[in-house]
Design a protein around this motif. Structure first.
Motif, PDB file in Angstrom:
ATOM      1  N   GLY A  65     -38.143 -19.755  -9.455  1.00 35.13           N
ATOM      2  CA  GLY A  65     -37.720 -18.674 -10.344  1.00 35.13           C
ATOM      3  C   GLY A  65     -37.008 -17.567  -9.586  1.00 35.13           C
ATOM      4  N   VAL A  66     -37.248 -17.570  -8.268  1.00 35.85           N
ATOM      5  CA  VAL A  66     -36.606 -16.550  -7.437  1.00 35.85           C
ATOM      6  C   VAL A  66     -35.795 -17.224  -6.329  1.00 35.85           C
ATOM      7  CG1 VAL A  66     -37.004 -14.580  -5.906  1.00 35.85           C
ATOM      8  CG2 VAL A  66     -38.491 -14.936  -7.893  1.00 35.85           C
ATOM      9  N   ARG A  67     -36.416 -18.238  -5.744  1.00 28.18           N
ATOM     10  CA  ARG A  67     -35.760 -18.923  -4.616  1.00 28.18           C
ATOM     11  C   ARG A  67     -36.143 -20.397  -4.648  1.00 28.18           C
ATOM     12  NH1 ARG A  67     -40.081 -18.916  -0.165  1.00 28.18           N
ATOM     13  NH2 ARG A  67     -41.857 -18.331  -1.419  1.00 28.18           N
ATOM     14  N   VAL A  68     -35.411 -21.178  -3.868  1.00 27.22           N
ATOM     15  CA  VAL A  68     -35.753 -22.594  -3.759  1.00 27.22           C
ATOM     16  C   VAL A  68     -36.774 -22.752  -2.635  1.00 27.22           C
ATOM     17  CG1 VAL A  68     -34.878 -24.887  -3.175  1.00 27.22           C
ATOM     18  CG2 VAL A  68     -33.519 -23.373  -4.610  1.00 27.22           C
ATOM     19  N   GLN A  69     -37.895 -23.354  -2.965  1.00 31.92           N
ATOM     20  CA  GLN A  69     -38.922 -23.596  -1.937  1.00 31.92           C
ATOM     21  C   GLN A  69     -38.827 -25.024  -1.448  1.00 31.92           C
ATOM     22  OE1 GLN A  69     -42.967 -22.541  -2.594  1.00 31.92           O
ATOM     23  NE2 GLN A  69     -42.489 -20.596  -3.584  1.00 31.92           N
TER      24      GLN A  69
ATOM     25  N   GLN B  32     -44.876 -18.659  -6.390  1.00 30.94           N
ATOM     26  CA  GLN B  32     -43.889 -17.754  -5.780  1.00 30.94           C
ATOM     27  C   GLN B  32     -44.428 -17.103  -4.513  1.00 30.94           C
ATOM     28  OE1 GLN B  32     -43.003 -15.299  -9.191  1.00 30.94           O
ATOM     29  NE2 GLN B  32     -41.141 -16.451  -9.659  1.00 30.94           N
ATOM     30  N   ALA B  33     -45.735 -16.906  -4.498  1.00 22.19           N
ATOM     31  CA  ALA B  33     -46.338 -16.265  -3.320  1.00 22.19           C
ATOM     32  C   ALA B  33     -46.626 -17.253  -2.195  1.00 22.19           C
ATOM     33  CB  ALA B  33     -47.632 -15.567  -3.744  1.00 22.19           C
ATOM     34  N   SER B  34     -46.436 -18.525  -2.478  1.00 21.05           N
ATOM     35  CA  SER B  34     -46.754 -19.525  -1.451  1.00 21.05           C
ATOM     36  C   SER B  34     -45.453 -19.992  -0.791  1.00 21.05           C
ATOM     37  CB  SER B  34     -47.471 -20.722  -2.070  1.00 21.05           C
ATOM     38  OG  SER B  34     -46.532 -21.551  -2.699  1.00 21.05           O
ATOM     39  N   ASP B  35     -45.601 -20.910   0.099  1.00 24.62           N
ATOM     40  CA  ASP B  35     -44.407 -21.411   0.774  1.00 24.62           C
ATOM     41  C   ASP B  35     -44.379 -22.934   0.674  1.00 24.62           C
ATOM     42  OD1 ASP B  35     -42.116 -21.494   2.208  1.00 24.62           O
ATOM     43  OD2 ASP B  35     -43.083 -21.282   4.158  1.00 24.62           O
ATOM     44  N   GLY B  36     -44.137 -23.394  -0.523  1.00 21.17           N
ATOM     45  CA  GLY B  36     -44.002 -24.837  -0.717  1.00 21.17           C
ATOM     46  C   GLY B  36     -45.305 -25.598  -0.811  1.00 21.17           C
ATOM     47  N   GLU B  37     -46.421 -24.866  -0.923  1.00 20.08           N
ATOM     48  CA  GLU B  37     -47.714 -25.563  -0.970  1.00 20.08           C
ATOM     49  C   GLU B  37     -47.930 -26.273  -2.312  1.00 20.08           C
ATOM     50  OE1 GLU B  37     -51.050 -23.023  -0.246  1.00 20.08           O
ATOM     51  OE2 GLU B  37     -52.499 -24.646  -0.519  1.00 20.08           O
ATOM     52  N   TYR B  38     -47.447 -25.611  -3.374  1.00 21.29           N
ATOM     53  CA  TYR B  38     -47.714 -26.161  -4.706  1.00 21.29           C
ATOM     54  C   TYR B  38     -46.484 -26.897  -5.231  1.00 21.29           C
ATOM     55  CZ  TYR B  38     -51.529 -22.895  -4.246  1.00 21.29           C
ATOM     56  OH  TYR B  38     -52.615 -22.223  -3.785  1.00 21.29           O
ATOM     57  N   TYR B  39     -46.748 -27.986  -5.879  1.00 22.13           N
ATOM     58  CA  TYR B  39     -45.665 -28.869  -6.292  1.00 22.13           C
ATOM     59  C   TYR B  39     -45.109 -28.498  -7.667  1.00 22.13           C
ATOM     60  CZ  TYR B  39     -43.022 -33.153  -6.556  1.00 22.13           C
ATOM     61  OH  TYR B  39     -41.998 -34.050  -6.619  1.00 22.13           O
ATOM     62  N   LEU B  55     -52.205 -26.869 -11.680  1.00 22.40           N
ATOM     63  CA  LEU B  55     -51.331 -26.505 -10.570  1.00 22.40           C
ATOM     64  C   LEU B  55     -51.396 -27.685  -9.598  1.00 22.40           C
ATOM     65  CD1 LEU B  55     -49.595 -24.411  -9.094  1.00 22.40           C
ATOM     66  CD2 LEU B  55     -51.691 -23.407  -8.192  1.00 22.40           C
ATOM     67  N   ILE B  56     -50.279 -28.394  -9.521  1.00 19.11           N
ATOM     68  CA  ILE B  56     -50.274 -29.651  -8.767  1.00 19.11           C
ATOM     69  C   ILE B  56     -49.885 -29.390  -7.312  1.00 19.11           C
ATOM     70  CG2 ILE B  56     -49.294 -31.992  -8.671  1.00 19.11           C
ATOM     71  CD1 ILE B  56     -50.450 -31.627 -11.416  1.00 19.11           C
ATOM     72  N   ALA B  57     -50.636 -29.963  -6.413  1.00 22.95           N
ATOM     73  CA  ALA B  57     -50.267 -29.900  -4.992  1.00 22.95           C
ATOM     74  C   ALA B  57     -50.553 -31.261  -4.360  1.00 22.95           C
ATOM     75  CB  ALA B  57     -51.051 -28.806  -4.293  1.00 22.95           C
ATOM     76  N   HIS B  58     -50.075 -31.442  -3.151  1.00 20.59           N
ATOM     77  CA  HIS B  58     -50.256 -32.746  -2.502  1.00 20.59           C
ATOM     78  C   HIS B  58     -51.727 -33.004  -2.194  1.00 20.59           C
ATOM     79  CE1 HIS B  58     -49.557 -36.204   0.024  1.00 20.59           C
ATOM     80  NE2 HIS B  58     -50.190 -35.609   1.018  1.00 20.59           N
ATOM     81  N   GLU B  59     -52.384 -32.013  -1.619  1.00 17.93           N
ATOM     82  CA  GLU B  59     -53.761 -32.227  -1.157  1.00 17.93           C
ATOM     83  C   GLU B  59     -54.754 -32.207  -2.315  1.00 17.93           C
ATOM     84  OE1 GLU B  59     -54.709 -31.112   2.600  1.00 17.93           O
ATOM     85  OE2 GLU B  59     -52.836 -32.198   2.883  1.00 17.93           O
ATOM     86  N   ALA B  60     -54.564 -31.249  -3.218  1.00 16.62           N
ATOM     87  CA  ALA B  60     -55.528 -31.089  -4.316  1.00 16.62           C
ATOM     88  C   ALA B  60     -54.849 -30.443  -5.510  1.00 16.62           C
ATOM     89  CB  ALA B  60     -56.680 -30.207  -3.847  1.00 16.62           C
TER      90      ALA B  60
END
Lengths: 767, 208
Positions: A65-69, B32-39, B55-60
């Protein structure tokens, strides 16, 4: 507790051997891909043909929504296809031929959704079941558990014959000519994995319908459609089909054309086979956008296509499977669990009458009804599905089906049992009425999970369901019967073309922003087997679509003439007028005035198209030769396993088998119908590739080809096979297979050069 | 038994008026507050007593789950964990409770959401590894009891297991004393520190 065995061990005695073997092969292919021994393109099509599909964001990135992660997926560069990260969750499509399910299968489906997916089984618009967010490493176990209850995912995706669908009322319908179920089943079984259906440039969809006037089979929008028909021939009533080809939705919808107004039942499978061969041979392979059979039929013309198919039919060697099943048609007849008793006088629980009005169909057989279980957006939880598996045997036998409207039906319910069935459904939250009405909106996955999705079809469908259910009691009867269908993009998986009111996702640039919109399609015809396609009348911002529905339906109620259908009404007032009616809804306020327009339904992110990926609908066009070469790699891998376990004889035999298979792959580039006979393969290989030196290596000459013939001679001599010999054979087999790949590459380059030269000759004035 | 695919669900104390759709916005802010942790986020609020919003993620996966018509936070561990069973349980409970705490701190429109700490559902989402049987319960009980004792700091609790081969293995654990999420986290923390003084190496990553 004892040590945990694997599903493979636990279910070994329950899986049909052929299915078990196929899954073992797929598991090996997964292992080979991990080792980098299968090309990612070949692996992509391989997994698609096993129903293992990609999902949104599987390229490893997502716009928040803000950036591509960049998503944290520990794949270490491993992919399961072009731009498809290994550890990214994916979708599994499970083929349910003609939608037929039994309680045991429903229970397993429930378990699998819980253990491997997100707890939801999703019924698709083609009677399949889909799971989302599944890891590819879990798929072999998942497939084994399905195989143990007679379900396969094979050819659920990819450029093959997809799920064969049929009217869910087949066999109990008041208007059908005869029950098409056994024909749909036989067709599905016959074409599954058939050699003549493995080399398509695109998918191929087949549907059966018991009658012409009702929509359940939707034959007009299929690549091949068969409508039950009877004809008196020489004083004897015979069964057959009004047979259509070349229909399809997608971006450019085509209505199927009449191939034969009475195809005798004995000719159904041979004609399907012959048509497959013509499609495989002449269908477009390079331009996927024009590779469906509808384009081939349009290009050739139906008469020429028919002529070619009939000519191909004449060449086919007779196959007993074409007609074997016809002598067992009577075995198919379903039996009810209880005597059919009418509802008269039974106590009716609260809410029952509304449900009864929309969710119950009176069967041809007196006293029996079909009860529809409405599934919101086609979704059902694991608990609900398991509970349904419990409820079903109280009321019916194995007579449950999925529908193209993303619901489930119980057939052969004694009418007197309906109040109890309704109460049981209500207890698990499945007593919702409105099946088959305007409230029962159909939608494809759209941006929720699909890589191609532009707008949120499910988000819009959810909103419309809520919006319309609240008003459902006040809705005019003429409006209640309309259908709404939503697709996330123009590809039409939500079947928007055949809805009275259809929508498909698009975007528009407004005030420097990308804004989600839906194209409004009006006047499609669900009836008459998808009898007419709707026309686009204008793009409206996503957030104003509910108003479109209100506006259009209100006007229909106000201005319709006596007995006038919605299609006729739209046609009468005209596209210009409809467009004018929508004009007031097309404006998008500035972002700072109303930012809600700039995000999609059910998604708080600011709208973007960044997340769209490369679709896998079409799969990769991978030739049969490439598949066969990949299979030879797998066989060599198995040979290595035998070698490691000390079984040198089996290692040598398997390595030789792998070489023969590689040779067969190469022969297929010139002789598609080469049999599996070893002698025939070697003879053709010698003649076409050794005598012509096409297989020869630039430096090593015929050395690699010799490995094959030498191995064969050695096996004939039956000498002792020790570790050293076995190791040598394995190495030679690897070199032979590598040479086969080089040869395939060389042949492809020659073919491309030849095409370019032809193109150059054809257009001498260019450049 | 080598515990894997462990799931834990803590129930919401005040479910009335809570809108599942609010969690789409909450989870999106976490993404948004994470860095690619959530899918991704999966929204199933339209189905009855279902998985809610995930909230889907790889680990859990983490979800506001409404299975069984009881709203709660479900932590669904998908990827294998290493270490001994107590270490795995410690990791899973700590993770689940941290997510509960985080949600409790979210300014949801209806006011603060509270999770009841005195009750949780323990599940093993793997019918092969852990069929829902008395034998599995016997095998799991010692480890489960141990972590429950830690969580409830010695307060009395009950473990309720029902044999049903069709369902995934589940044990409901309920303390007779009321606990807040933060208290449970403190109890785990205290226990961890005690262990640290002993032989446990809590710095070791539990994920494979």
């Amino acid at each position: 507790m004892t040590a945990v065995e694997s599903w493979k061990q636990k279910l070994a005695h329950l899986m049909p051997p052929d299915l078990a073997r196929e899954i073992d092969i797929f598991e090996t292919q997964i292992e080979l891909r991990k080792q980098g021994k299968i090309d990612e393109r070949v692996f992509a099509e391989t997994r698609l043909r096993r129903g293992v599909y990609g999902q949104r964001y599987d390229n490893g990135q997502r716009h928040d929504g803000v950036r591509v992660q960049k998503l944290r997926l520990p794949s270490g560069g491993l992919t399961k296809g072009p731009e498809t990260v290994w550890d990214a969750p994916g979708m599994i499509r499970i083929k349910i031929p003609f939608g037929g399910l039994n309680p045991e299968q429903m229970e397993v489906l429930a378990d699998l959704s819980e253990e491997y997916a997100d707890g939801i089984s999703h019924v698709t618009t083609r009677q399949d079941i889909q799971y989302h967010f599944v890891h590819i490493d879990d798929t072999p176990s998942l497939m084994r558990r399905l195989a143990a209850v007679g379900i396969t995912t094979r050819e659920a995706c990819g450029n093959v014959v997809r799920n064969v669908t049929a009217c869910p009322l087949a066999g109990v319908c008041k208007d059908e000519v005869f029950d098409v179920t056994p024909y749909a089943k036989a067709c599905s079984k016959f074409l599954l994995g058939h050699p003549d259906t493995q080399d398509f440039g695109r998918k191929f969809k087949i549907a059966f319908s018991g009658c012409k006037q009702h929509p359940c089979g939707l034959t007009s929008m299929h690549d091949m459609g068969a409508i039950a028909k009877k004809k008196v021939v020489n004083g004897e009533e015979r069964r057959g089909f009004e047979f259509y080809v070349g229909g399809g939705l997608g971006a450019v919808p085509y209505r199927a054309q009449l191939f034969n107004d009475f195809l005798p039942q004995e000719e159904l499978l041979p004609i399907a086979q012959a048509a497959s061969r013509v499609f495989a041979r002449l269908g477009e392979k390079r331009n996927r956008a024009r590779a469906r059979v509808k384009f081939l039929v349009a290009n050739l013309g139906i008469d020429e296509f028919r002529r070619m198919v009939l000519e191909e039919r004449e060449k086919l060697a007779a196959d007993p499977r074409w007609t074997d099943y016809l002598s067992r048609l009577h075995e198919w007849a379903e039996k009810p669990l209880k005597p059919g008793v009418s509802l008269d006088g039974s106590e009716r629980p609260a809410g029952f009458d509304a449900w009864y009005a929309t969710n119950v169909y009176h069967q041809e057989q007196p006293g029996y009804v079909v009860a529809t279980v409405t599934l919101p957006l086609g979704d059902i939880t694991a608990d609900q599905l398991r509970a349904l598996a419990d409820i079903a045997p109280r009321f019916v036998k194995d007579t449950i089906r999925t529908t193209v409207e993303q619901n489930l039906v119980f057939r052969w319910v004694s009418e007197a049992d309906l109040p109890d069935l309704y109460k049981a459904l209500c207890q698990i939250g499945l007593g919702e009425p409105n099946a088959g009405t305007i409230v029962d909106v159909t939608a494809c996955p759209g941006t929720d999970t699909c890589k191609l999705g532009i707008a949120s079809s499910r988000g819009l469908a959810r909103k419309l369901r809520t919006h319309l259910s609240e008003a459902s009691l006040q809705l005019d009867e003429a409006v209640k019967g309309l259908r709404i269908k939503v697709s996330g993009c123009f590809n039409s998986c939500g079947q928007h073309h055949i809805a009275d009111i259809g929508f498909y996702g698009i975007s528009r640039n407004v005030n420097g922003y990308t804004v989600p919109h839906f194209q409004v399609m009006l006047g499609g015809k669900f009836k008459d087997n998808a009898g007419a396609y709707g026309l686009p009348v204008g793009a409206v911002p996503s957030k104003r679509i509910p108003e479109v529905v209100t506006l259009v339906t209100d006007r229909y109620v106000r201005e319709r003439q006596r007995g006038e259908s919605f299609q006729d009404f739209i046609s009468r007032i005209g596209k210009k007028e409809v467009k004018a009616m929508l004009d007031g809804l097309t404006k998008v306020p500035p972002h700072d005035v109303d930012p809600s327009y700039y995000s999609d339904w059910g998604d708080p992110r600011e709208f973007t198209l960044t997340d769209m990926g490369v679709g896998e609908c079409a799969g990769e066009v991978v030739s049969q030769a490439q598949f066969t070469l990949a299979a030879s790699e797998r066989e060599l891998f198995e040979a290595q396993i035998y070698f490691d376990s000390g079984d040198f004889k089996k290692a040598v035999l398997t390595a030789y088998g792998a070489m023969v298979q590689a040779a067969q792959g190469i022969v297929k580039t010139q002789h598609y119908d080469i049999s599996d006979n070893e002698e025939a393969i070697l003879s053709e290989f010698q003649q076409r590739f050794c005598d012509t030196q096409l297989f020869y290596d630039k430096y090593a000459g015929r050395q690699f080809a010799d490995y094959l013939f030498k191995a064969r001679e050695a096996l004939k001599s039956r000498g002792e096979i020790g570790e050293d010999l076995a190791l040598r054979r394995l190495q030679e087999a690897q070199l032979f297979i590598d040479a086969a790949h080089s040869c395939y590459k060389k042949l492809s380059e020659l073919q491309s050069a030849s095409r370019a030269s032809v193109a150059g000759t054809a257009s001498p004035g260019e450049g | 038994m080598d515990l894997q695919r462990i799931n834990v669900k803590f129930f919401v104390e005040n479910p009335d008026g809570i809108l599942l759709t609010d969690f789409i916005r909450i989870f999106n802010s976490w993404i948004q507050a994470s860095d690619g942790e959530y899918y991704d986020i999966a929204d199933y609020h339209h189905v009855h007593a279902g998985p809610g919003v995930l909230l889907i993620a790889h680990e859990a996966n983490i979800s506001i789950d409404n299975t069984g018509n009881r709203l709660g936070l479900l932590y669904n561990r998908k990827q294998p964990l290493s270490g001994n069973n107590q270490e795995k349980l410690d990791f899973v409970f700590r993770s689940a409770l941290e997510f509960c705490r985080r949600i409790e701190e979210e300014p949801a429109p209806q006011g603060k959401i509270k999770f009841g700490g005195n009750e949780f559902l323990f599940l093993i989402n793997d019918r092969l590894l852990a069929p829902n049987s008395a034998a599995t319960f016997r095998a799991v009980s010692p480890d489960l009891e141990k972590i429950a004792k830690t969580l409830y700091a010695g307060a009395e609790f009950l473990m309720d297991h029902r044999n049903d081969a069709r369902e995934i293995f589940a044990v409901k654990v309920k303390s007779l004393v009321h606990f807040e999420v933060l208290e449970l986290l403190h109890n785990l923390q205290d226990h961890g520190e005690l262990k640290k003084e002993g032989s446990w190496d809590t710095t070791r990553s539990l994920s494979k």
